[in-house]
Scaffold this motif. Sequence first.
Motif, PDB file in Angstrom:
ATOM      1  N   ALA A 138       3.225  15.252   6.865  1.00 36.36           N
ATOM      2  CA  ALA A 138       3.054  15.590   5.448  1.00 36.36           C
ATOM      3  C   ALA A 138       1.585  15.366   5.102  1.00 36.36           C
ATOM      4  CB  ALA A 138       3.962  14.725   4.577  1.00 36.36           C
ATOM      5  N   GLY A 139       0.927  16.361   4.611  1.00 33.85           N
ATOM      6  CA  GLY A 139      -0.512  16.318   4.397  1.00 33.85           C
ATOM      7  C   GLY A 139      -1.019  15.240   3.468  1.00 33.85           C
ATOM      8  N   TRP A 140      -0.162  14.657   2.655  1.00 29.89           N
ATOM      9  CA  TRP A 140      -0.618  13.674   1.682  1.00 29.89           C
ATOM     10  C   TRP A 140      -0.400  12.251   2.171  1.00 29.89           C
ATOM     11  CZ3 TRP A 140      -3.267  14.970  -2.629  1.00 29.89           C
ATOM     12  CH2 TRP A 140      -3.281  16.321  -2.959  1.00 29.89           C
ATOM     13  N   VAL A 141      -0.111  12.090   3.442  1.00 31.06           N
ATOM     14  CA  VAL A 141       0.246  10.773   3.965  1.00 31.06           C
ATOM     15  C   VAL A 141      -0.859  10.255   4.878  1.00 31.06           C
ATOM     16  CG1 VAL A 141       1.955   9.482   5.287  1.00 31.06           C
ATOM     17  CG2 VAL A 141       2.686  11.363   3.848  1.00 31.06           C
ATOM     18  N   GLY A 142      -1.463   9.129   4.499  1.00 36.28           N
ATOM     19  CA  GLY A 142      -2.423   8.442   5.354  1.00 36.28           C
ATOM     20  C   GLY A 142      -1.727   7.314   6.087  1.00 36.28           C
ATOM     21  N   SER A 143      -2.481   6.549   6.847  1.00 34.70           N
ATOM     22  CA  SER A 143      -1.891   5.503   7.685  1.00 34.70           C
ATOM     23  C   SER A 143      -1.169   4.425   6.871  1.00 34.70           C
ATOM     24  CB  SER A 143      -2.952   4.874   8.593  1.00 34.70           C
ATOM     25  OG  SER A 143      -4.006   4.342   7.826  1.00 34.70           O
ATOM     26  N   VAL A 144      -1.705   4.047   5.730  1.00 33.35           N
ATOM     27  CA  VAL A 144      -1.047   3.039   4.898  1.00 33.35           C
ATOM     28  C   VAL A 144       0.173   3.649   4.209  1.00 33.35           C
ATOM     29  CG1 VAL A 144      -1.305   1.546   2.867  1.00 33.35           C
ATOM     30  CG2 VAL A 144      -3.129   1.663   4.579  1.00 33.35           C
ATOM     31  N   PHE A 145       0.014   4.847   3.701  1.00 30.12           N
ATOM     32  CA  PHE A 145       1.117   5.475   2.973  1.00 30.12           C
ATOM     33  C   PHE A 145       2.282   5.824   3.894  1.00 30.12           C
ATOM     34  CE2 PHE A 145       3.047   8.197  -0.282  1.00 30.12           C
ATOM     35  CZ  PHE A 145       2.837   7.405  -1.399  1.00 30.12           C
ATOM     36  N   VAL A 146       1.998   6.144   5.166  1.00 29.21           N
ATOM     37  CA  VAL A 146       3.089   6.417   6.105  1.00 29.21           C
ATOM     38  C   VAL A 146       3.889   5.142   6.330  1.00 29.21           C
ATOM     39  CG1 VAL A 146       1.967   6.038   8.356  1.00 29.21           C
ATOM     40  CG2 VAL A 146       3.705   7.772   8.144  1.00 29.21           C
ATOM     41  N   ARG A 147       3.220   4.001   6.371  1.00 37.52           N
ATOM     42  CA  ARG A 147       3.927   2.729   6.535  1.00 37.52           C
ATOM     43  C   ARG A 147       4.759   2.409   5.289  1.00 37.52           C
ATOM     44  NH1 ARG A 147       6.440   0.386  10.036  1.00 37.52           N
ATOM     45  NH2 ARG A 147       4.684   0.324  11.457  1.00 37.52           N
ATOM     46  N   ILE A 148       4.198   2.646   4.114  1.00 34.68           N
ATOM     47  CA  ILE A 148       4.944   2.410   2.877  1.00 34.68           C
ATOM     48  C   ILE A 148       6.185   3.303   2.838  1.00 34.68           C
ATOM     49  CG2 ILE A 148       4.870   2.694   0.355  1.00 34.68           C
ATOM     50  CD1 ILE A 148       1.879   1.840   0.525  1.00 34.68           C
ATOM     51  N   THR A 149       6.029   4.550   3.209  1.00 33.34           N
ATOM     52  CA  THR A 149       7.151   5.495   3.202  1.00 33.34           C
ATOM     53  C   THR A 149       8.235   5.036   4.161  1.00 33.34           C
ATOM     54  OG1 THR A 149       5.601   7.277   2.651  1.00 33.34           O
ATOM     55  CG2 THR A 149       7.770   7.937   3.480  1.00 33.34           C
ATOM     56  N   TYR A 150       7.842   4.644   5.356  1.00 33.58           N
ATOM     57  CA  TYR A 150       8.804   4.160   6.350  1.00 33.58           C
ATOM     58  C   TYR A 150       9.499   2.892   5.853  1.00 33.58           C
ATOM     59  CZ  TYR A 150      10.708   2.639  10.819  1.00 33.58           C
ATOM     60  OH  TYR A 150      11.562   2.229  11.823  1.00 33.58           O
ATOM     61  N   ALA A 151       8.721   1.969   5.304  1.00 32.37           N
ATOM     62  CA  ALA A 151       9.287   0.710   4.803  1.00 32.37           C
ATOM     63  C   ALA A 151      10.209   0.938   3.602  1.00 32.37           C
ATOM     64  CB  ALA A 151       8.170  -0.264   4.439  1.00 32.37           C
ATOM     65  N   SER A 185      -4.326   0.058  -4.110  1.00 30.17           N
ATOM     66  CA  SER A 185      -4.331   1.285  -4.908  1.00 30.17           C
ATOM     67  C   SER A 185      -3.029   1.420  -5.675  1.00 30.17           C
ATOM     68  CB  SER A 185      -4.495   2.508  -4.005  1.00 30.17           C
ATOM     69  OG  SER A 185      -5.722   2.463  -3.328  1.00 30.17           O
ATOM     70  N   THR A 186      -3.103   2.098  -6.792  1.00 33.28           N
ATOM     71  CA  THR A 186      -1.916   2.369  -7.589  1.00 33.28           C
ATOM     72  C   THR A 186      -1.252   3.638  -7.062  1.00 33.28           C
ATOM     73  OG1 THR A 186      -2.950   1.374  -9.523  1.00 33.28           O
ATOM     74  CG2 THR A 186      -1.084   2.836  -9.928  1.00 33.28           C
ATOM     75  N   ILE A 187       0.025   3.536  -6.764  1.00 34.40           N
ATOM     76  CA  ILE A 187       0.790   4.708  -6.330  1.00 34.40           C
ATOM     77  C   ILE A 187       1.346   5.352  -7.588  1.00 34.40           C
ATOM     78  CG2 ILE A 187       2.717   5.524  -4.941  1.00 34.40           C
ATOM     79  CD1 ILE A 187       2.367   2.877  -3.281  1.00 34.40           C
ATOM     80  N   THR A 188       1.055   6.649  -7.763  1.00 33.87           N
ATOM     81  CA  THR A 188       1.411   7.334  -9.007  1.00 33.87           C
ATOM     82  C   THR A 188       2.504   8.381  -8.782  1.00 33.87           C
ATOM     83  OG1 THR A 188      -0.184   9.119  -8.715  1.00 33.87           O
ATOM     84  CG2 THR A 188      -0.993   7.085  -9.783  1.00 33.87           C
ATOM     85  N   MET A 189       3.024   8.886  -9.876  1.00 33.18           N
ATOM     86  CA  MET A 189       4.003   9.972  -9.820  1.00 33.18           C
ATOM     87  C   MET A 189       3.357  11.214  -9.198  1.00 33.18           C
ATOM     88  SD  MET A 189       7.149  10.134 -10.634  1.00 33.18           S
ATOM     89  CE  MET A 189       7.945  11.366  -9.684  1.00 33.18           C
ATOM     90  N   LEU A 190       2.094  11.434  -9.461  1.00 34.40           N
ATOM     91  CA  LEU A 190       1.377  12.565  -8.882  1.00 34.40           C
ATOM     92  C   LEU A 190       1.377  12.462  -7.352  1.00 34.40           C
ATOM     93  CD1 LEU A 190      -0.312  15.105  -9.506  1.00 34.40           C
ATOM     94  CD2 LEU A 190      -2.328  13.637  -9.510  1.00 34.40           C
ATOM     95  N   ASP A 191       1.107  11.249  -6.826  1.00 35.94           N
ATOM     96  CA  ASP A 191       1.141  11.021  -5.382  1.00 35.94           C
ATOM     97  C   ASP A 191       2.527  11.333  -4.818  1.00 35.94           C
ATOM     98  OD1 ASP A 191      -1.503   9.951  -5.388  1.00 35.94           O
ATOM     99  OD2 ASP A 191      -0.705   7.970  -5.898  1.00 35.94           O
ATOM    100  N   THR A 192       3.536  10.803  -5.487  1.00 40.57           N
ATOM    101  CA  THR A 192       4.906  10.948  -5.008  1.00 40.57           C
ATOM    102  C   THR A 192       5.352  12.402  -5.054  1.00 40.57           C
ATOM    103  OG1 THR A 192       5.317   8.717  -5.819  1.00 40.57           O
ATOM    104  CG2 THR A 192       7.228  10.008  -5.217  1.00 40.57           C
ATOM    105  N   ASN A 193       5.041  13.099  -6.130  1.00 41.84           N
ATOM    106  CA  ASN A 193       5.378  14.528  -6.203  1.00 41.84           C
ATOM    107  C   ASN A 193       4.682  15.315  -5.103  1.00 41.84           C
ATOM    108  OD1 ASN A 193       7.157  14.558  -8.408  1.00 41.84           O
ATOM    109  ND2 ASN A 193       5.483  14.647  -9.876  1.00 41.84           N
TER     110      ASN A 193
END
Length: 161
Positions: A93-106, A139-147
């Motif tokens: 998914a193009g919007w996923v970096g190394s930290v965000f991929v871990r957050i998503t998995y967790a 960083s703040t995770i926003t609705m824009l990020d999630t969408n």
Amino acid sequence: MEAFAEKSGLSLDYLKILRREARSFIATPLKFAAIPGLDSEIVEKLAAEGIKHTKHLYPLIQTPADRAEFAARVGLPDDVVRELTSLTDLARAGWVGSVFVRITYAAGIHSLAELAASDPTELLVRFKEVNAKHGFTKSTITMLDTNAIVSAAQEIPHTIE
């Protein structure tokens, strides 16, 4: 790019923005060493096989049989290979970096198909809970990020079995 701008009559600034937008549709492979929570021994085993990022691993883990063969060859437990498979799939998914991929998995999302089927509002709550518990990012995770991440997951073929 300057030569093309001159030849085409398009401004260099416009072409730079266009290039940046076009590149945003292509996910950047994530280096395993940069993903929080991956044991350095696992990262070293992968590197010894020439696998330094998610794009290297992707073709090797398409099917359950591929994953079993990979686990046996590299000497990794099945649960670790499942986690690596999930992280690799989510990284597409193009919007996923190394930290965000871990957050998503967790947050309990282990595939692009699961991510694509997620309700962004509920997912945002899960992301924030995971980050509050583990402190993966300031960083703040926003609705824009999630969408954006859910939308990106809906556009990508779900090819890993």
